[in-house]
Scaffold this motif. Structure first.
Motif, PDB file in Angstrom:
ATOM      1  N   VAL A 253      41.096  44.977  36.946  1.00  0.00           N
ATOM      2  CA  VAL A 253      42.519  45.163  36.688  1.00  0.00           C
ATOM      3  C   VAL A 253      42.853  44.372  35.431  1.00  0.00           C
TER       4      VAL A 253
ATOM      5  N   SER B  78      44.868  53.034  29.950  1.00  0.00           N
ATOM      6  CA  SER B  78      44.633  54.169  30.844  1.00  0.00           C
ATOM      7  C   SER B  78      43.520  53.838  31.827  1.00  0.00           C
ATOM      8  N   THR B  79      43.648  54.354  33.037  1.00  0.00           N
ATOM      9  CA  THR B  79      42.612  54.157  34.045  1.00  0.00           C
ATOM     10  C   THR B  79      41.359  54.921  33.647  1.00  0.00           C
TER      11      THR B  79
ATOM     12  N   ILE C  84      35.674  50.699  37.821  1.00  0.00           N
ATOM     13  CA  ILE C  84      36.986  51.328  37.778  1.00  0.00           C
ATOM     14  C   ILE C  84      37.917  50.377  37.031  1.00  0.00           C
ATOM     15  N   ASN C  85      38.429  50.818  35.898  1.00  0.00           N
ATOM     16  CA  ASN C  85      39.308  50.001  35.064  1.00  0.00           C
ATOM     17  C   ASN C  85      40.749  50.472  35.242  1.00  0.00           C
ATOM     18  N   ILE C  86      41.588  49.577  35.762  1.00  0.00           N
ATOM     19  CA  ILE C  86      43.003  49.854  35.988  1.00  0.00           C
ATOM     20  C   ILE C  86      43.792  48.908  35.098  1.00  0.00           C
ATOM     21  N   HIS C  87      44.933  49.351  34.606  1.00  0.00           N
ATOM     22  CA  HIS C  87      45.758  48.511  33.727  1.00  0.00           C
ATOM     23  C   HIS C  87      47.120  48.264  34.369  1.00  0.00           C
TER      24      HIS C  87
END
Length: 118
Positions: free
Chosen positions: A73, A79-80, A99-102
């Motif tokens: 995170v 962008s995810t 998984i890259n979440i912002h």
């Protein structure tokens, strides 16, 4: 009272105070629907507990994670993305992912080391 969970584990905060690099690393121990979880910021209390910080909550949204997936995170906007883990996979084991979440903050958060994600 916030119940302890064993599905997801916050591993650490990485790159404290560095714009566009500051992130919270979370490891998935079990399969789960991320829509059932959120991330909050807390401050320590003198008694050794934690209290939530007002207006600092991130709901993960829809999506499933599998055991071995990593969720990063980032506190910045973005962008995810979901990327395969470049590590070798074991036969019969599902590929693990990054998984890259912002979060979408316009500033870093963890330059204040008293703050903790929960």
């Amino acid at each position: 009272m916030i119940q302890r969970i064993d599905t997801l584990q916050i591993a650490d905060v990485q790159n404290h105070g560095i714009p566009n690099q500051e992130r919270i690393a979370i490891y998935a121990h079990k399969s789960c629907d991320l829509s059932e979880y959120c991330l909050i910021l807390t401050l320590p209390t003198p008694e050794g507990g934690s209290v939530p910080v007002k207006d600092h909550m991130l709901w993960f949204g829809q999506g499933w994670v599998q055991p071995g997936d990593w969720i990063f995170v980032y506190t910045a906007a973005g962008s995810t993305t979901i990327l395969p883990n470049p590590s070798p996979q074991l036969p019969g084991v599902a590929p693990r992912r990054f998984i890259n979440i912002h979060w979408g903050k316009n500033h870093t958060i963890f330059q204040n080391r008293a703050l903790s994600p929960m």
